[in-house]
Design a protein around this motif. Structure first.
Motif, mmCIF file in Angstrom:
data_model
loop_
_atom_site.group_PDB
_atom_site.id
_atom_site.type_symbol
_atom_site.label_atom_id
_atom_site.label_comp_id
_atom_site.label_asym_id
_atom_site.label_seq_id
_atom_site.Cartn_x
_atom_site.Cartn_y
_atom_site.Cartn_z
ATOM 1 N N ALA A 82 32.187 42.960 37.007
ATOM 2 C CA ALA A 82 33.275 43.931 36.880
ATOM 3 C C ALA A 82 34.609 43.313 37.296
ATOM 4 C CB ALA A 82 32.976 45.160 37.738
ATOM 5 N N TYR A 83 34.575 42.524 38.355
ATOM 6 C CA TYR A 83 35.801 41.926 38.889
ATOM 7 C C TYR A 83 36.478 40.995 37.884
ATOM 8 C CZ TYR A 83 38.905 39.283 41.962
ATOM 9 O OH TYR A 83 40.013 38.687 42.518
ATOM 10 N N GLN A 84 35.675 40.324 37.078
ATOM 11 C CA GLN A 84 36.224 39.334 36.155
ATOM 12 C C GLN A 84 36.601 39.904 34.795
ATOM 13 O OE1 GLN A 84 34.334 35.162 36.728
ATOM 14 N NE2 GLN A 84 32.755 36.569 37.446
ATOM 15 N N THR A 85 36.433 41.205 34.602
ATOM 16 C CA THR A 85 36.862 41.810 33.345
ATOM 17 C C THR A 85 38.367 42.036 33.375
ATOM 18 O OG1 THR A 85 36.406 44.037 34.206
ATOM 19 C CG2 THR A 85 34.652 42.956 32.946
ATOM 20 N N PRO A 86 39.027 41.952 32.210
ATOM 21 C CA PRO A 86 40.482 42.087 32.157
ATOM 22 C C PRO A 86 40.992 43.427 32.683
ATOM 23 C CG PRO A 86 39.638 41.180 30.109
ATOM 24 C CD PRO A 86 38.452 41.620 30.895
ATOM 25 N N ASP A 87 40.188 44.467 32.562
ATOM 26 C CA ASP A 87 40.661 45.792 32.963
ATOM 27 C C ASP A 87 40.242 46.165 34.386
ATOM 28 O OD1 ASP A 87 37.996 45.957 32.337
ATOM 29 O OD2 ASP A 87 38.128 47.924 31.364
ATOM 30 N N PHE A 88 39.752 45.177 35.172
ATOM 31 C CA PHE A 88 39.378 45.501 36.550
ATOM 32 C C PHE A 88 40.613 45.959 37.305
ATOM 33 C CE2 PHE A 88 38.715 44.579 41.054
ATOM 34 C CZ PHE A 88 37.474 45.160 41.277
ATOM 35 N N ASN A 89 40.464 47.044 38.046
ATOM 36 C CA ASN A 89 41.591 47.643 38.737
ATOM 37 C C ASN A 89 41.810 46.948 40.080
ATOM 38 O OD1 ASN A 89 43.667 49.459 38.993
ATOM 39 N ND2 ASN A 89 42.402 51.209 38.402
ATOM 40 N N LEU A 90 42.761 46.032 40.121
ATOM 41 C CA LEU A 90 43.004 45.273 41.345
ATOM 42 C C LEU A 90 43.900 46.035 42.307
ATOM 43 C CD1 LEU A 90 43.419 41.517 40.391
ATOM 44 C CD2 LEU A 90 41.875 42.486 42.080
ATOM 45 N N HIS A 91 43.471 47.234 42.675
ATOM 46 C CA HIS A 91 44.212 48.000 43.664
ATOM 47 C C HIS A 91 43.934 47.446 45.046
ATOM 48 C CE1 HIS A 91 45.654 51.037 40.937
ATOM 49 N NE2 HIS A 91 44.442 51.228 40.471
ATOM 50 N N THR A 92 44.779 47.833 45.976
ATOM 51 C CA THR A 92 44.488 47.498 47.360
ATOM 52 C C THR A 92 43.206 48.204 47.778
ATOM 53 O OG1 THR A 92 45.917 49.339 48.018
ATOM 54 C CG2 THR A 92 46.887 47.141 48.011
ATOM 55 N N GLY A 93 42.516 47.643 48.732
ATOM 56 C CA GLY A 93 41.260 48.222 49.179
ATOM 57 C C GLY A 93 40.463 47.173 49.918
ATOM 58 N N CYS A 94 39.138 47.291 49.880
ATOM 59 C CA CYS A 94 38.282 46.308 50.542
ATOM 60 C C CYS A 94 36.888 46.348 49.924
ATOM 61 C CB CYS A 94 38.212 46.559 52.046
ATOM 62 S SG CYS A 94 37.325 48.064 52.518
ATOM 63 N N ILE A 95 36.033 45.442 50.389
ATOM 64 C CA ILE A 95 34.655 45.349 49.918
ATOM 65 C C ILE A 95 33.724 45.546 51.107
ATOM 66 C CG2 ILE A 95 32.920 43.843 48.880
ATOM 67 C CD1 ILE A 95 35.278 42.343 47.522
ATOM 68 N N VAL A 96 32.751 46.450 50.960
ATOM 69 C CA VAL A 96 31.687 46.617 51.943
ATOM 70 C C VAL A 96 30.438 45.997 51.324
ATOM 71 C CG1 VAL A 96 30.260 48.258 53.223
ATOM 72 C CG2 VAL A 96 32.706 48.683 52.951
ATOM 73 N N LEU A 97 29.958 44.908 51.916
ATOM 74 C CA LEU A 97 28.961 44.061 51.263
ATOM 75 C C LEU A 97 27.734 43.849 52.147
ATOM 76 C CD1 LEU A 97 28.161 42.042 49.007
ATOM 77 C CD2 LEU A 97 29.640 40.355 50.121
ATOM 78 N N ASP A 98 26.566 44.194 51.616
ATOM 79 C CA ASP A 98 25.308 43.953 52.332
ATOM 80 C C ASP A 98 25.042 42.455 52.359
ATOM 81 O OD1 ASP A 98 22.909 44.191 53.594
ATOM 82 O OD2 ASP A 98 21.853 45.164 51.946
ATOM 83 N N ILE A 99 24.731 41.920 53.531
ATOM 84 C CA ILE A 99 24.570 40.473 53.647
ATOM 85 C C ILE A 99 23.252 39.988 53.037
ATOM 86 C CG2 ILE A 99 23.378 40.260 55.882
ATOM 87 C CD1 ILE A 99 25.651 38.160 56.563
ATOM 88 N N ARG A 100 22.207 40.851 53.040
ATOM 89 C CA ARG A 100 20.907 40.452 52.483
ATOM 90 C C ARG A 100 20.588 41.289 51.251
ATOM 91 N NH1 ARG A 100 17.910 36.847 55.203
ATOM 92 N NH2 ARG A 100 18.361 36.469 57.411
ATOM 93 N N MET A 101 20.594 40.634 50.095
ATOM 94 C CA MET A 101 20.224 41.282 48.836
ATOM 95 C C MET A 101 19.418 40.292 48.018
ATOM 96 S SD MET A 101 23.666 43.399 47.697
ATOM 97 C CE MET A 101 24.718 41.930 47.781
ATOM 98 N N PRO A 102 18.529 40.766 47.152
ATOM 99 C CA PRO A 102 17.744 39.851 46.315
ATOM 100 C C PRO A 102 18.608 39.168 45.260
ATOM 101 C CG PRO A 102 17.348 42.133 45.688
ATOM 102 C CD PRO A 102 18.178 42.180 46.936
ATOM 103 N N ILE A 103 18.167 38.039 44.801
ATOM 104 C CA ILE A 103 18.802 37.233 43.740
ATOM 105 C C ILE A 103 20.114 36.614 44.222
ATOM 106 C CG2 ILE A 103 19.645 37.163 41.375
ATOM 107 C CD1 ILE A 103 17.797 39.504 40.729
ATOM 108 N N MET A 104 21.111 37.460 44.490
ATOM 109 C CA MET A 104 22.383 36.963 45.010
ATOM 110 C C MET A 104 22.650 37.607 46.362
ATOM 111 S SD MET A 104 26.293 37.213 43.522
ATOM 112 C CE MET A 104 26.095 35.911 42.296
ATOM 113 N N SER A 105 22.670 36.793 47.415
ATOM 114 C CA SER A 105 22.919 37.332 48.751
ATOM 115 C C SER A 105 24.395 37.675 48.918
ATOM 116 C CB SER A 105 22.526 36.304 49.818
ATOM 117 O OG SER A 105 23.425 35.204 49.802
ATOM 118 N N GLY A 106 24.682 38.404 49.978
ATOM 119 C CA GLY A 106 26.074 38.723 50.264
ATOM 120 C C GLY A 106 26.903 37.478 50.511
#
Length: 214
Positions: free
Chosen positions: A50-74
């Motif tokens: 989603a982030y790399q799509t041209p229409d991704f909304n780059l508003h101010t904000g933040c990311i809440v990210l789980d450190i342990r996830m399958p396939i791609m970790s945090g």
């Protein structure tokens, strides 16, 4: 694929990345209760897509990210976001055994980490602090962009004079270096101040140094 839990484009957005639907739902409700926009993603890959799509909304904000996830970790997701130059502050959600990973994440630029079980107020406070920093960084980015655009509007001669003014050189010295009259330097200098929309020499110096230090 992302879940748009709430949509107010003019407001900062919290991007929640977690493979647990229950966590996504509960955090969405939590942020909604304090009127914070949130969008959920089931994996780091989904957010990156989603982030790399041209229409991704780059508003101010933040990311809440789980450190342990399958396939791609945090951690892997953070590394990729760093490579992409993502400006959004990251808050990691960690388990008790993940403190060493969280410390590593902080060294790699993470804003904060919150240990499970999550305390709602602790998370809200961290998110609000991250959003505040994001807004401040975005405002500075806009100032630098505006200054850069103004500098690009200067003629080559005006840029020469601006650089020497920033170095603290007097009109007489600049005139001697550029083989021009002091009156000509004064006129060009006035044009520089007008184009840069600087009310004083101090303001002009601050603008240019701020842009140079970005």
């Amino acid at each position: 694929m992302s879940n748009n839990y709430s949509q107010s484009p003019e407001l900062p957005i919290v991007h929640i990345i977690d493979d647990d639907d229950a966590v996504l739902d509960s955090l969405s409700l939590l942020f909604d209760s304090v009127e914070i926009n949130a969008i959920g993603y089931h994996s780091g890959a989904a957010f990156l897509e989603a982030y790399q799509t041209p229409d991704f909304n780059l508003h101010t904000g933040c990311i809440v990210l789980d450190i342990r996830m399958p396939i791609m970790s945090g951690m892997d997701c953070q590394k990729k976001l760093n490579e992409l130059g993502c400006p959004l502050p990251i808050i990691f959600i960690t388990g008790h055994g993940d403190v060493s990973l969280a410390v590593e994440a902080m060294k790699n630029g993470a804003f904060d980490f919150i240990e499970k079980p999550l305390r709602e107020q602790t998370l809200i406070t961290a998110v609000q602090a991250a959003i505040t920093r994001s807004i401040r960084d975005d405002e500075r980015h806009q100032r630098v962009k505006d200054t850069t655009n103004k500098m690009n509007s200067l003629t080559e001669r005006e840029k020469q004079i601006l650089n020497r003014v920033i170095d603290g050189k007097a009109n007489k010295t600049i005139a001697s270096e550029l083989h021009l009259s002091e009156r000509t330097i004064e006129i060009h200098r006035a044009h520089v101040m007008e184009k840069m929309q600087a009310g004083s020499l101090a303001q002009l110096v601050r603008m240019v140094l701020d842009a140079a230090n970005t």
